[in-house]
Write an enzyme that holds these catalytic residues in place. Structure first.
Site, PDB file in Angstrom:
ATOM      1  CE1 TYR A   1       0.246   3.674  -1.589  1.00  0.00           C
ATOM      2  CE2 TYR A   1       1.487   3.879   0.457  1.00  0.00           C
ATOM      3  CZ  TYR A   1       1.178   4.336  -0.809  1.00  0.00           C
ATOM      4  OH  TYR A   1       1.815   5.448  -1.308  1.00  0.00           O
TER       5      TYR A   1
ATOM      6  CE  LYS B   1       3.435   3.043  -3.340  1.00  0.00           C
ATOM      7  NZ  LYS B   1       3.750   3.574  -4.682  1.00  0.00           N
TER       8      LYS B   1
HETATM    9  P1  NAP Z   1      -2.625  10.714  -6.983  1.00  0.00           P
HETATM   10  O1  NAP Z   1      -2.740  12.211  -6.836  1.00  0.00           O
HETATM   11  O2  NAP Z   1      -3.763   9.854  -6.607  1.00  0.00           O
HETATM   12  O3  NAP Z   1      -2.176  10.404  -8.498  1.00  0.00           O
HETATM   13  C1  NAP Z   1      -1.995   9.095  -8.947  1.00  0.00           C
HETATM   14  C2  NAP Z   1      -2.198   9.077 -10.456  1.00  0.00           C
HETATM   15  O4  NAP Z   1      -2.048   7.694 -10.910  1.00  0.00           O
HETATM   16  C3  NAP Z   1      -3.610   9.504 -10.853  1.00  0.00           C
HETATM   17  O5  NAP Z   1      -3.542  10.371 -11.957  1.00  0.00           O
HETATM   18  C4  NAP Z   1      -4.277   8.178 -11.217  1.00  0.00           C
HETATM   19  O6  NAP Z   1      -5.313   8.291 -12.161  1.00  0.00           O
HETATM   20  C5  NAP Z   1      -3.124   7.409 -11.800  1.00  0.00           C
HETATM   21  N1  NAP Z   1      -3.432   5.975 -11.865  1.00  0.00           N
HETATM   22  C6  NAP Z   1      -4.111   5.242 -10.943  1.00  0.00           C
HETATM   23  N2  NAP Z   1      -4.252   3.972 -11.376  1.00  0.00           N
HETATM   24  C7  NAP Z   1      -3.661   3.916 -12.594  1.00  0.00           C
HETATM   25  C8  NAP Z   1      -3.490   2.877 -13.544  1.00  0.00           C
HETATM   26  N3  NAP Z   1      -3.966   1.637 -13.324  1.00  0.00           N
HETATM   27  N4  NAP Z   1      -2.822   3.153 -14.688  1.00  0.00           N
HETATM   28  C9  NAP Z   1      -2.363   4.391 -14.942  1.00  0.00           C
HETATM   29  N5  NAP Z   1      -2.499   5.417 -14.081  1.00  0.00           N
HETATM   30  C10 NAP Z   1      -3.144   5.189 -12.918  1.00  0.00           C
HETATM   31  O7  NAP Z   1      -1.383  10.169  -6.138  1.00  0.00           O
HETATM   32  P2  NAP Z   1      -0.021  10.875  -5.668  1.00  0.00           P
HETATM   33  O8  NAP Z   1      -0.177  11.268  -4.265  1.00  0.00           O
HETATM   34  O9  NAP Z   1       0.438  11.875  -6.676  1.00  0.00           O
HETATM   35  O10 NAP Z   1       0.938   9.594  -5.654  1.00  0.00           O
HETATM   36  C11 NAP Z   1       1.841   9.290  -6.719  1.00  0.00           C
HETATM   37  C12 NAP Z   1       2.749   8.141  -6.281  1.00  0.00           C
HETATM   38  O11 NAP Z   1       3.449   8.516  -5.086  1.00  0.00           O
HETATM   39  C13 NAP Z   1       1.983   6.862  -5.928  1.00  0.00           C
HETATM   40  O12 NAP Z   1       2.733   5.737  -6.331  1.00  0.00           O
HETATM   41  C14 NAP Z   1       1.902   6.915  -4.420  1.00  0.00           C
HETATM   42  O13 NAP Z   1       1.743   5.648  -3.846  1.00  0.00           O
HETATM   43  C15 NAP Z   1       3.241   7.539  -4.093  1.00  0.00           C
HETATM   44  N6  NAP Z   1       3.309   8.135  -2.753  1.00  0.00           N
HETATM   45  C16 NAP Z   1       2.496   9.199  -2.442  1.00  0.00           C
HETATM   46  C17 NAP Z   1       2.588   9.751  -1.167  1.00  0.00           C
HETATM   47  C18 NAP Z   1       1.757  10.926  -0.739  1.00  0.00           C
HETATM   48  O14 NAP Z   1       1.862  11.312   0.430  1.00  0.00           O
HETATM   49  N7  NAP Z   1       0.970  11.520  -1.614  1.00  0.00           N
HETATM   50  C19 NAP Z   1       3.478   9.202  -0.232  1.00  0.00           C
HETATM   51  C20 NAP Z   1       4.255   8.120  -0.601  1.00  0.00           C
HETATM   52  C21 NAP Z   1       4.169   7.607  -1.876  1.00  0.00           C
HETATM   53  P3  NAP Z   1      -6.811   8.734 -11.654  1.00  0.00           P
HETATM   54  O15 NAP Z   1      -6.693  10.170 -11.319  1.00  0.00           O
HETATM   55  O16 NAP Z   1      -7.674   8.492 -12.827  1.00  0.00           O
HETATM   56  O17 NAP Z   1      -7.125   7.857 -10.498  1.00  0.00           O
END
Ligand code: NAP
Length: 247
Positions: A155, A159
């Site tokens: 991860y 990033k």
């Molecule tokens: P999340 O709730 O898991 O949502 C991610 C979304 O991306 C889900 O709807 C997922 O679909 C979709 N996805 C996964 N693989 C995909 C693919 N191959 N093609 C198209 N869509 C796909 O995650 P989140 O926490 O909102 O995170 C969003 C972004 O922020 C990510 O890039 C993550 O790395 C980044 N981020 C998050 C945090 C945090 O603390 N949450 C911190 C730093 C960065 P499914 O539901 O079907 O799996």
């Protein structure tokens, strides 16, 4: 007038979490939205919330790891809307494990969605944006791409790659009026962080000066700034939204 009135935005991973909050925020600011996700079951929920803001919503089912899928998605987008103003590469996954225990499959899966997915997204929108000689691309990175994190070799590498890719794309596309920036969240309350153990949560909170996790809306606000008129002289930048965790 809303800051994004008449603009259009494509948001990946828009079914839930941060992607849904970004779609809603850009809609609230006046943009018509296409929400892209790998499955369509929750996309319509995002769509209903977006349409409540009085803008259009186009659901697109596609896998960011597949360039042909992304090209077709952009084709769907440009058929529905007159311009492609904003691209938010947000879809991401985690498959955490210590480096020595990390399987090849988990390494590849995370690099494929988080890094190759962003490359595919940028490449798919670059031509239409170059033709219109304007565009905003915002990539969602993470502070662990800057400082690393034990248990997240795949991860954090993905990033860190997104940050370097953002800077390279910013250099290549600036001449065509396209700004490319990144937002690096710290710990944000979503399904992704709900999976953390109590021990990991306590340890994370200890590193955050605000001593709390952020909300998806905090990330969406930074994206809205980078997608809007007030950031026209910014490119290749990374805005950290992390409660002061990394300074
Ligand atoms: P999340 O709730 O898991 O949502 C991610 C979304 O991306 C889900 O709807 C997922 O679909 C979709 N996805 C996964 N693989 C995909 C693919 N191959 N093609 C198209 N869509 C796909 O995650 P989140 O926490 O909102 O995170 C969003 C972004 O922020 C990510 O890039 C993550 O790395 C980044 N981020 C998050 C945090 C945090 O603390 N949450 C911190 C730093 C960065 P499914 O539901 O079907 O799996």
């Amino acid at each position: 007038m809303s800051t994004l009135q008449g603009k259009t935005a494509l948001v990946t991973g828009a079914s839930r979490g941060i992607g849904r909050a970004i779609a809603l925020r850009l809609a609230r600011d006046g943009a018509n939205i296409a929400g892209l996700d790998i499955k369509d079951d929750l996309l319509e929920e995002t769509g209903a919330l977006v349409r409540e803001q009085g803008v259009e919503f186009l659901p697109i089912t596609a896998d960011v790891t597949d360039f042909d899928n992304m090209k077709a998605a952009v084709g769907q987008f440009t058929e529905a809307f007159d311009s492609l103003d904003i691209m938010v590469n947000n879809a991401g996954i985690t498959r955490d494990n210590l480096l020595i225990r990390m399987s090849d499959e988990d390494w590849r899966a995370v690099i494929s969605v988080n890094l190759t997915g962003v490359f595919n997204g940028i490449k798919a929108v670059a031509r239409p944006m170059m033709r219109q000689r304007s565009g905003r691309i915002v990539n969602i990175a993470s502070v662990v791409g800057m400082v690393g994190n034990a248990g997240q070799a795949n991860y954090s590498a993905s990033k860190g790659g997104v940050i370097a890719l953002t800077k390279t794309a910013a250099r290549e596309l600036a001449g065509r009026g396209i700004n490319v920036n990144a937002v690096a969240p710290g710990f944000i309350r979503t399904a992704m962080t709900d999976e953390l153990s109590e021990e990991a949560r306590e340890s994370a909170l200890g590193q955050i000066p605000f001593a709390r996790f952020g909300e998806a809306q905090d990330v969406a606000a930074a994206v809205a700034f980078l997608a809007g008129p007030d950031s026209s002289y910014l490119t290749g930048q990374v805005i950290r939204v992390d409660g002061g965790m990394v300074m």
